[in-house]
Design a protein around this motif. Structure first.
Motif, PDB file in Angstrom:
ATOM      1  N   LEU A 100       0.793  -1.175   0.166  1.00  0.00           N
ATOM      2  CA  LEU A 100      -0.242  -0.117   0.069  1.00  0.00           C
ATOM      3  C   LEU A 100       0.910   1.415  -0.207  1.00  0.00           C
ATOM      4  CD1 LEU A 100      -2.847  -0.981   2.518  1.00  0.00           C
ATOM      5  CD2 LEU A 100      -3.097  -0.755  -0.070  1.00  0.00           C
ATOM      6  N   TRP A 101       1.955   1.129   0.714  1.00  0.00           N
ATOM      7  CA  TRP A 101       2.899   2.291   0.720  1.00  0.00           C
ATOM      8  C   TRP A 101       3.284   2.943  -0.858  1.00  0.00           C
ATOM      9  CZ3 TRP A 101       3.342   6.041   3.768  1.00  0.00           C
ATOM     10  CH2 TRP A 101       3.290   5.884   5.273  1.00  0.00           C
ATOM     11  N   HIS A 102       3.557   1.733  -1.636  1.00  0.00           N
ATOM     12  CA  HIS A 102       3.515   1.977  -3.003  1.00  0.00           C
ATOM     13  C   HIS A 102       2.571   2.465  -3.880  1.00  0.00           C
ATOM     14  CE1 HIS A 102       8.102   0.936  -3.059  1.00  0.00           C
ATOM     15  NE2 HIS A 102       7.663  -0.092  -2.006  1.00  0.00           N
ATOM     16  N   ILE A 103       1.477   1.642  -3.786  1.00  0.00           N
ATOM     17  CA  ILE A 103       0.126   1.858  -4.515  1.00  0.00           C
ATOM     18  C   ILE A 103      -0.722   3.123  -4.136  1.00  0.00           C
ATOM     19  CG2 ILE A 103      -1.780   0.728  -5.428  1.00  0.00           C
ATOM     20  CD1 ILE A 103      -0.451  -2.006  -4.603  1.00  0.00           C
ATOM     21  N   HIS A 104      -0.847   3.285  -2.936  1.00  0.00           N
ATOM     22  CA  HIS A 104      -1.686   4.320  -2.310  1.00  0.00           C
ATOM     23  C   HIS A 104      -1.018   5.130  -1.352  1.00  0.00           C
ATOM     24  CE1 HIS A 104      -5.197   2.784  -4.286  1.00  0.00           C
ATOM     25  NE2 HIS A 104      -4.897   1.637  -3.917  1.00  0.00           N
ATOM     26  N   THR A 105       0.203   5.876  -1.756  1.00  0.00           N
ATOM     27  CA  THR A 105       1.236   6.453  -0.882  1.00  0.00           C
ATOM     28  C   THR A 105       0.301   7.568   0.112  1.00  0.00           C
ATOM     29  OG1 THR A 105       2.953   6.318  -2.240  1.00  0.00           O
ATOM     30  CG2 THR A 105       3.262   7.445  -0.480  1.00  0.00           C
ATOM     31  N   PHE A 106      -0.328   8.333  -0.628  1.00  0.00           N
ATOM     32  CA  PHE A 106      -0.931   9.632   0.248  1.00  0.00           C
ATOM     33  C   PHE A 106      -1.924   9.111   0.953  1.00  0.00           C
ATOM     34  CE2 PHE A 106      -4.345  12.853   0.819  1.00  0.00           C
ATOM     35  CZ  PHE A 106      -3.800  13.665   1.511  1.00  0.00           C
TER      36      PHE A 106
END
Length: 204
Positions: A100-106
């Motif tokens: 998730l840190w890469h795909i949906h960072t914000f």
């Protein structure tokens, strides 16, 4: 048990005595409480908005970066391992959180900041997942700006309300106690809400 009275009183005394000299270390330790207290003092004219806001941001981004680099360059983080062993949420979702840190960072950063108590291990996981630092710090700064603008505003308007409360001084203790209780309830609810949203972040 969450007790806001003691840290709030300590922070108030230190800010009154040392002003900006203690602002950064206090911000690193208790950012949200410092921001609300600073907002109150800004209304009273004791602190200035711009330096207070910049120090709050610095006090947020420095520990965030330390957590990131701990996860990125340490083969093992005892703090992270301990956090995972104590938290079912982390132990069950660590692989998903790394993705998730890469795909949906914000979105992940936003809910990480809300998940007080889990923020540090979640930030360490961002480094462990090898998220590019430029992307990490950009989103961290964006969320911090929003977060501290809100906290400072709350403190500022509390300062404004305090002037009115002094007319009803016999009720002030009751009102402050109730406000602290309400803040504690919101604090616990928001943490649980953030955990839930992280696990469902693809649908947020």
């Amino acid at each position: 048990r969450l007790n806001l009275n003691e840290p709030m009183a300590t922070i108030t005394i230190l800010l009154l005595k040392y002003k900006y000299w203690v602002f950064l270390p206090l911000s690193i330790a208790e950012g949200p409480i410092v921001a609300i207290t600073a907002g109150f003092f800004i209304h009273q004219g004791y602190l200035a908005l711009i330096p207070s806001f910049l120090l709050l941001l610095l006090g947020d981004l420095v520990p965030d970066s330390i957590c990131y680099f701990t996860g990125r360059y340490s083969h093992k983080s005892k703090f992270l391992e301990k956090s995972i062993s104590k938290s079912k949420f982390l132990s069950r979702n660590i692989g998903r959180i790394e993705k998730l840190w890469h795909i949906h960072t914000f979105k992940t950063m936003f809910f990480t900041k809300l998940a007080y108590g889990l923020s540090l291990p979640l930030l360490i996981i961002s480094g462990k997942a090898k998220l590019p630092y430029k992307k990490f710090i950009t989103e961290a700064m964006t969320v911090s700006i929003l977060q501290y603008a809100i906290f400072l505003t709350i403190g500022y308007y509390f300062g404004k309300s305090y002037v009115l409360l002094t007319k009803y001084i016999k009720y002030t203790g009751i009102i402050v106690t109730l406000a602290g209780l309400l803040f504690a309830i919101i604090y616990i609810y928001v943490k649980k809400y953030a955990e839930k949203q992280i696990t469902n972040i693809d649908n947020v």
